[in-house]
Design a protein around this motif. Sequence first.
Motif, short mmCIF file in Angstrom:
data_model
loop_
_atom_site.label_atom_id
_atom_site.label_comp_id
_atom_site.label_asym_id
_atom_site.label_seq_id
_atom_site.Cartn_x
_atom_site.Cartn_y
_atom_site.Cartn_z
N TYR A 121 0.84 -1.19 0.00
CA TYR A 121 0.00 0.00 0.00
C TYR A 121 0.88 1.25 0.00
N GLY A 122 0.40 2.30 -0.60
CA GLY A 122 1.12 3.57 -0.61
C GLY A 122 0.69 4.42 -1.78
N SER A 123 0.84 5.72 -1.63
CA SER A 123 0.41 6.68 -2.65
C SER A 123 1.59 7.15 -3.48
N ALA A 124 1.42 7.13 -4.79
CA ALA A 124 2.50 7.53 -5.70
C ALA A 124 2.53 9.04 -5.90
N SER A 125 3.71 9.54 -6.20
CA SER A 125 3.88 10.96 -6.52
C SER A 125 3.27 11.27 -7.88
N ALA A 126 3.18 12.55 -8.19
CA ALA A 126 2.88 12.94 -9.56
C ALA A 126 4.02 12.47 -10.45
N PRO A 127 3.74 12.02 -11.67
CA PRO A 127 4.80 11.51 -12.55
C PRO A 127 5.62 12.63 -13.19
N GLN A 172 2.57 11.94 7.82
CA GLN A 172 1.36 11.26 7.40
C GLN A 172 1.62 9.76 7.20
N PRO A 173 0.59 8.93 7.32
CA PRO A 173 0.75 7.51 6.99
C PRO A 173 1.01 7.34 5.51
N SER A 174 1.77 6.31 5.17
CA SER A 174 2.22 6.13 3.79
C SER A 174 1.06 5.88 2.82
N ARG A 175 -0.06 5.37 3.31
CA ARG A 175 -1.19 5.13 2.40
C ARG A 175 -1.70 6.43 1.78
N THR A 176 -1.54 7.54 2.51
CA THR A 176 -2.06 8.81 2.01
C THR A 176 -0.98 9.87 1.82
N ALA A 177 0.25 9.58 2.20
CA ALA A 177 1.34 10.57 2.13
C ALA A 177 1.92 10.61 0.73
N VAL A 178 1.44 11.52 -0.10
CA VAL A 178 1.91 11.61 -1.48
C VAL A 178 3.24 12.35 -1.52
N PRO A 179 4.31 11.74 -2.06
CA PRO A 179 5.57 12.46 -2.20
C PRO A 179 5.39 13.68 -3.12
N THR A 180 6.08 14.76 -2.81
CA THR A 180 5.96 15.98 -3.60
C THR A 180 7.33 16.40 -4.14
N GLU A 181 7.29 17.36 -5.05
CA GLU A 181 8.50 17.98 -5.61
C GLU A 181 9.45 16.95 -6.23
N LEU A 182 8.89 15.96 -6.90
CA LEU A 182 9.74 14.99 -7.60
C LEU A 182 10.43 15.68 -8.77
N GLU A 211 6.55 4.35 6.41
CA GLU A 211 6.82 3.50 5.25
C GLU A 211 7.86 2.43 5.59
N GLU A 212 7.73 1.29 4.90
CA GLU A 212 8.72 0.22 5.03
C GLU A 212 9.75 0.28 3.91
N GLY A 213 9.53 1.17 2.99
CA GLY A 213 10.48 1.36 1.89
C GLY A 213 9.91 2.34 0.89
N TYR A 214 10.69 2.58 -0.15
CA TYR A 214 10.27 3.45 -1.25
C TYR A 214 10.47 2.70 -2.56
N LEU A 215 9.58 2.93 -3.52
CA LEU A 215 9.70 2.38 -4.86
C LEU A 215 9.93 3.50 -5.86
N LEU A 216 10.85 3.27 -6.80
CA LEU A 216 10.96 4.09 -8.00
C LEU A 216 10.32 3.29 -9.12
N GLU A 217 9.30 3.88 -9.76
CA GLU A 217 8.53 3.18 -10.78
C GLU A 217 8.74 3.84 -12.13
N TYR A 227 8.37 8.56 -14.84
CA TYR A 227 8.79 8.02 -13.54
C TYR A 227 7.92 8.59 -12.42
N ARG A 228 7.83 7.82 -11.35
CA ARG A 228 7.19 8.29 -10.13
C ARG A 228 7.78 7.53 -8.94
N VAL A 229 7.57 8.05 -7.74
CA VAL A 229 8.05 7.37 -6.53
C VAL A 229 6.87 7.12 -5.60
N ARG A 230 7.04 6.10 -4.75
CA ARG A 230 5.93 5.68 -3.89
C ARG A 230 6.48 5.13 -2.57
#
Length: 206
Positions: free
Chosen positions: A71-77, A112-122, A143-149, A184-187
């Motif tokens: 679970y987790g919210s992705a940044s804007a791409p 914020q919890p990672s489910r709703t914490a959207v990364p910004t300024e990517l 968060e338990e980690g971060y993903l680069l997608e 690309y986006r991060v989550r």
Amino acid sequence: MSLTAELVTPVDVELRWSGTDPAAAGQIVEFATEPQGAYTILQFVPPGQTSYKHPDLIPETTFYYRVRPFYGSASAPVDVTLPPGDYSEKDQENDHEWAPPKVVPGAVDGKQPSRTAVPTELKASVMHANGIRFTWTDHANDEEGYLLEVKPQGGTEFTQAMVMEPDVNSVGLITLPEEKAATYRVRPFRYGPASSVPHQLTGRNP
């Protein structure tokens, strides 16, 4: 979540699962070779995928499998187009000090919890013809980690380019040939409960 593992050849196992959470960002497929052993990640898969083939396994070995939602919210791409050129000897000589995952002070606001914490300024900075440095502001506190997608130009789905530790907000990527133009986006992510754990004993090489 229910998971089955079928030995489709002596050294190939096909996994199928059902009962996924529609709120999940996707599933993580893992295996171990001991009943309580450390699991190895095979792949993060998109939420609509319900099967996975694990090929060319070690003969006469027992493999244990599980699938977990994440679970987790992705940044804007962000879209990145790299200049022409292949990975060169000059690039290999570059110390790539910008590439290792790191925590940049001042770019963490973990409230914020990672489910709703959207990364910004990517931001994506082109470092050379096949290298990109990504930075962002981390707003997650659990968060338990971060993903680069990544989604190559013309692609239909994002896939995981990199898995990072918690709190990371800067990382470099050496791209694949098909990623000369990509999005690309991060989550930030957290794992959900694991599925059932089926196992299969592989046979001898065909």
